[in-house]
Design a protein around this motif. Structure first.
Motif, PDB file in Angstrom:
ATOM      1  N   LEU B 172      53.419  46.415  45.639  1.00 32.32           N
ATOM      2  CA  LEU B 172      52.246  47.097  45.090  1.00 32.32           C
ATOM      3  C   LEU B 172      51.501  46.197  44.110  1.00 32.32           C
ATOM      4  O   LEU B 172      50.279  46.079  44.164  1.00 32.32           O
ATOM      5  CB  LEU B 172      52.664  48.379  44.363  1.00 32.32           C
ATOM      6  CG  LEU B 172      52.857  49.625  45.212  1.00 32.32           C
ATOM      7  CD1 LEU B 172      53.406  50.742  44.339  1.00 32.32           C
ATOM      8  CD2 LEU B 172      51.552  50.064  45.841  1.00 32.32           C
ATOM      9  N   VAL B 173      52.262  45.566  43.199  1.00 33.37           N
ATOM     10  CA  VAL B 173      51.626  44.692  42.206  1.00 33.37           C
ATOM     11  C   VAL B 173      50.883  43.559  42.915  1.00 33.37           C
ATOM     12  O   VAL B 173      49.727  43.272  42.613  1.00 33.37           O
ATOM     13  CB  VAL B 173      52.670  44.104  41.228  1.00 33.37           C
ATOM     14  CG1 VAL B 173      52.028  43.102  40.293  1.00 33.37           C
ATOM     15  CG2 VAL B 173      53.315  45.195  40.416  1.00 33.37           C
ATOM     16  N   TRP B 174      51.576  42.954  43.890  1.00 37.22           N
ATOM     17  CA  TRP B 174      50.955  41.836  44.598  1.00 37.22           C
ATOM     18  C   TRP B 174      49.704  42.307  45.338  1.00 37.22           C
ATOM     19  O   TRP B 174      48.658  41.638  45.327  1.00 37.22           O
ATOM     20  CB  TRP B 174      51.946  41.228  45.588  1.00 37.22           C
ATOM     21  CG  TRP B 174      51.360  40.123  46.373  1.00 37.22           C
ATOM     22  CD1 TRP B 174      51.200  38.819  45.982  1.00 37.22           C
ATOM     23  CD2 TRP B 174      50.804  40.197  47.687  1.00 37.22           C
ATOM     24  NE1 TRP B 174      50.582  38.093  46.968  1.00 37.22           N
ATOM     25  CE2 TRP B 174      50.334  38.908  48.018  1.00 37.22           C
ATOM     26  CE3 TRP B 174      50.662  41.224  48.621  1.00 37.22           C
ATOM     27  CZ2 TRP B 174      49.741  38.636  49.241  1.00 37.22           C
ATOM     28  CZ3 TRP B 174      50.066  40.945  49.828  1.00 37.22           C
ATOM     29  CH2 TRP B 174      49.619  39.665  50.127  1.00 37.22           C
ATOM     30  N   TYR B 175      49.802  43.479  46.008  1.00 36.61           N
ATOM     31  CA  TYR B 175      48.677  44.016  46.767  1.00 36.61           C
ATOM     32  C   TYR B 175      47.463  44.231  45.872  1.00 36.61           C
ATOM     33  O   TYR B 175      46.356  43.771  46.186  1.00 36.61           O
ATOM     34  CB  TYR B 175      49.108  45.324  47.428  1.00 36.61           C
ATOM     35  CG  TYR B 175      47.993  46.126  48.046  1.00 36.61           C
ATOM     36  CD1 TYR B 175      47.680  47.396  47.575  1.00 36.61           C
ATOM     37  CD2 TYR B 175      47.253  45.638  49.116  1.00 36.61           C
ATOM     38  CE1 TYR B 175      46.672  48.142  48.137  1.00 36.61           C
ATOM     39  CE2 TYR B 175      46.232  46.386  49.684  1.00 36.61           C
ATOM     40  CZ  TYR B 175      45.955  47.639  49.190  1.00 36.61           C
ATOM     41  OH  TYR B 175      44.944  48.383  49.737  1.00 36.61           O
ATOM     42  N   TYR B 176      47.673  44.896  44.731  1.00 37.08           N
ATOM     43  CA  TYR B 176      46.532  45.169  43.859  1.00 37.08           C
ATOM     44  C   TYR B 176      45.967  43.907  43.244  1.00 37.08           C
ATOM     45  O   TYR B 176      44.755  43.765  43.089  1.00 37.08           O
ATOM     46  CB  TYR B 176      46.906  46.199  42.791  1.00 37.08           C
ATOM     47  CG  TYR B 176      46.966  47.601  43.329  1.00 37.08           C
ATOM     48  CD1 TYR B 176      48.152  48.336  43.315  1.00 37.08           C
ATOM     49  CD2 TYR B 176      45.834  48.198  43.883  1.00 37.08           C
ATOM     50  CE1 TYR B 176      48.206  49.622  43.829  1.00 37.08           C
ATOM     51  CE2 TYR B 176      45.889  49.481  44.407  1.00 37.08           C
ATOM     52  CZ  TYR B 176      47.073  50.180  44.378  1.00 37.08           C
ATOM     53  OH  TYR B 176      47.122  51.447  44.887  1.00 37.08           O
ATOM     54  N   CYS B 177      46.852  42.932  42.890  1.00 38.27           N
ATOM     55  CA  CYS B 177      46.337  41.668  42.344  1.00 38.27           C
ATOM     56  C   CYS B 177      45.491  40.949  43.375  1.00 38.27           C
ATOM     57  O   CYS B 177      44.399  40.443  43.070  1.00 38.27           O
ATOM     58  CB  CYS B 177      47.489  40.738  41.934  1.00 38.27           C
ATOM     59  SG  CYS B 177      48.177  41.176  40.353  1.00 38.27           S
ATOM     60  N   THR B 178      46.002  40.910  44.617  1.00 41.49           N
ATOM     61  CA  THR B 178      45.245  40.229  45.662  1.00 41.49           C
ATOM     62  C   THR B 178      43.911  40.926  45.893  1.00 41.49           C
ATOM     63  O   THR B 178      42.888  40.266  46.087  1.00 41.49           O
ATOM     64  CB  THR B 178      46.064  40.211  46.962  1.00 41.49           C
ATOM     65  OG1 THR B 178      47.348  39.700  46.667  1.00 41.49           O
ATOM     66  CG2 THR B 178      45.403  39.344  48.001  1.00 41.49           C
TER      67      THR B 178
END
Lengths: 339, 347
Positions: B172-178
């Motif tokens: 989730l963190v990676w998805y939102y950062c991307t």
């Protein structure tokens, strides 16, 4: 006093003229952009085609060289030389043509073109990357000092770990961009950023408890030492690289790294003991964690995972650095033999 | 193996050919580099000309305002009033034209992109490239939403390990950062994404990050199932949205009613009244689930055994998300209602 309407109208006329000129320039610009993109695709495809033919010719030349006369052999050797020159020229040309992003950049950025199309902009980007590393290393240093000496909250530690994860991820993105732009960074130095990001991520999820508190100070002290050495490295490496580049002995796009590279023998040998000490600290961390994993009250998977990561980091760093030292010893022995 | 003289002569002939080819490639490449330089000069001259024009237009607007407040000597004739109005219209048009022109000129990255990428130019320099990039962004969102759906399903109904939850939160963190990185690039390229829809990705990143650090325990287990079910529902609704929004946007773009760089978002936008009104109840339900999460967490925080700071922080984040989402969506509904009122009045 407000200007009269006639003055305003005159200003308006002159603005209109300028506006027309701007529209013309912009149209010409869009046209040239179009021409450039056509040239880019034609260059890329002809280089690719030519490369294939070069491979074919090299194969043929190798076949013909077996059993040829002396004169012919000379001609063939000549051709081989020229093939190499052409291939080098193509690598240089490639640096200015847009290329597809690798998997990692594609995932994160999408298919935006990251090739910088002039030597100055490539160099400026590299310069900026190195400043970024230096600043972030100093910030991480200060943060680890605060966490170690002043504040002892799990939330501060969490922020520190998040910063580490973000720092290493950003480094991986920027390094992928640099590699696309012609920088030659050896595999391990890029890969170890991924491992460090993973390690920091695992440390992040480690819940507060007795085992965490046991390891915490060691980890923070290690981070402090690590960041201190990295500061030293980047600072001295930049200076050294600058000097070597001026002497024409290194490529423009060579970077500072967290390890010891072959060109560092010229003046940076004093860094080696610091680096080796850092590597052995990683081994020590790894062994401490494995010992903690054996304790009866150890229920956290993070302990073993971090231990494993530190071990991988130690082995990769140590053996890569050792390889550089051995290489140097060998070349020194060879020199001595030839004298 | 004996070679024949033919092999050698063939080889030499091919080589001659290659040398000629090579000369050509070098010439083309030289021409290309020359044009690159010309283009970069044109870019600079365009950018500075636009900046200059903007400044002078700004000054002119002030002067026009001064003219309209008529001086004591004379009032303006109708012809003069007309010409002032014309100039003001023209200034507005020009400002739009400049905005369009700048979409094709390189510009400095904002703070976020500069931090993450450095000073690489992310402007895509032709319409197709921009559109292709936007298309790819939307496919990315769709694919990741499906993956997140399956992952939350697995965590909720199949496996119950803190490790798997941690992986899910990292994703989730990676998805939102991307998403934030890609959206910044899209904004640099002329996409008009309203502030809240970008900002709420930052809040979601923060929320997922905090969830990540929440240690396993009685309180975590209490909230876990609610959190996973919420994610399941959220991914499902987002999938619906992107799927139907893309179709709708495609249709509207073909009719020329929307800009090519308009994007699908996780909320309700004004153009969605044409055929996507059915999504509204789903969205409102999702928003109220966020409120419910927030209330649950605040209630948990009051318990005597609650020692984790994550509880309060997550509660606040869900509250922020709820309020932002609800009010932004309500505003769209309100605007529609006002438009309908205006339309019905003269009848």
């Amino acid at each position: 006093m407000s200007p009269s309407l006639t003055e305003v109208q005159e200003e308006w006329q002159s603005l209109e003229l300028e506006y027309q000129k701007l529209q013309e320039t912009h149209k010409k610009y869009l046209q040239k952009l179009d021409e450039i993109s056509k040239l880019q695709s034609s260059c890329s495809s002809s280089i690719a085609r030519h490369r294939k033919r070069l491979k074919e010719v090299s194969r043929q030349v190798n076949k013909c060289t077996k059993g040829s006369s002396v004169d012919d052999a000379k001609t063939l050797a000549d051709i081989k030389e020229k093939v190499k020159t052409q291939e080098n020229a193509f690598s240089e040309m490639d640096a200015f043509l847009p290329k597809k992003n690798g998997l990692y950049l594609n995932l994160v950025l999408g298919n935006v073109n990251v090739t910088l199309l002039s030597k100055q902009s490539k160099f400026a980007y590299k310069d900026e990357y190195e400043k970024f590393k230096l600043y972030l290393t100093v910030i991480l240093l200060l943060f680890s000092v605060i966490c170690f000496f002043f504040v002892s909250y799990r939330s501060m530690d969490a922020i520190f770990n998040f910063l580490l994860v973000w720092y290493y991820c950003t480094l991986t993105i920027r390094e992928s961009i640099l590699i696309t732009n012609g920088s030659r960074i050896k595999g391990w130095w890029v890969f170890h950023h991924y491992i460090s990001a993973f390690l920091s991520g695992v440390m992040l999820t480690w819940p507060d408890g007795i085992l965490y508190q046991t390891f915490r100070n060691q980890f923070l002290a290690y981070s402090f030492y690590q960041n201190f050495v990295q500061c030293l490295q980047y600072y001295y490496q930049s200076g050294c690289l600058y000097r070597l580049r001026a002497l024409g002995e290194r490529h423009n796009m060579d970077l500072t790294v967290e390890g010891f590279q072959s060109w560092m023998w010229k003046g940076l040998t004093f860094l080696l003991p610091f680096l080796f000490f850092g590597h052995f600290w990683q081994l020590f961390n790894s062994l401490s964690l494995f010992r903690m994993a054996q304790l009866p009250d150890c229920k956290e998977w993070q302990v073993r995972m971090c231990g494993l990561c530190f071990l991988i980091l130690f082995m990769g760093n140590f053996f890569t650095t050792l390889a550089v030292v051995r290489h140097k010893m060998k070349s020194r022995n060879q020199k001595r033999k030839s004298m | 193996m004996l070679f024949s003289p033919n092999d050698l002569s063939e080889c030499l002939r091919e080589w001659d050919d290659l040398e000629k080819d090579y000369e050509q490639i070098q010439d083309t490449h030289r021409l290309y580099k020359q044009k690159l330089e010309e283009v970069s000069k044109l870019q600079n001259s365009c950018s500075s000309a636009i900046a200059r024009q903007r400044k002078r237009l700004g000054e002119l607007t002030l002067s026009l305002k001064g003219c309209k407040k008529t001086p004591l000597t004379s009032t303006l004739s109708p012809k003069e009033i007309e010409s002032i109005a014309e100039m003001e219209e023209s200034i507005k048009d020009k400002t739009n034209v400049f905005f369009e022109m700048e979409a094709f000129l390189p510009r400095k990255n904002g703070l976020y992109l500069t931090l993450v990428l450095g000073n690489i130019n992310v402007t895509l320099l032709n319409k197709q490239a921009k559109f292709a990039y936007k298309d790819e962004y939307e496919k990315f969102k769709l694919v990741l939403t499906v993956i997140l759906f399956m992952f939350s399903f697995t965590c909720r109904f199949l496996f119950s390990y803190r490790v798997l939850d941690a992986l899910f939160n990292f994703l989730l963190v990676w998805y939102y950062c991307t998403l934030t990185i890609r959206e910044s690039i899209l904004i640099s390229n002329g996409s008009r994404i309203k502030g809240w829809w970008v900002f709420h990705h930052y809040v979601s990143t923060f929320l997922s990050g905090v969830m990540l650090t929440w240690p396993d325990g009685a309180l975590y287990q209490m909230f876990r199932n609610q959190f996973l079910s919420y994610n399941l529902y959220q991914s499902f609704v987002q999938f619906l949205q992107y799927y139907y929004q893309s179709g709708c946007l495609y249709r509207l773009r073909a009719l020329g009613e929307r800009h090519t760089m308009d994007l699908t978002v996780e909320g309700f936008q004004s153009w969605m009244w044409r055929g996507l009104t059915f999504l509204l109840p789903f969205l409102f339900f999702g928003h109220f689930w966020q409120l419910y999460n927030s209330m649950t967490l605040f209630r948990m925080f009051q318990l005597p055994e609650c020692k984790e700071w994550q509880v309060l922080m997550c509660g606040c984040s869900y509250m922020v998300l709820f309020m932002g989402n609800l009010f932004t969506t309500l505003r769209v509904v309100y605007q529609k209602y006002m438009n309908n009122e205006d339309k019905s009045k003269p009848m």
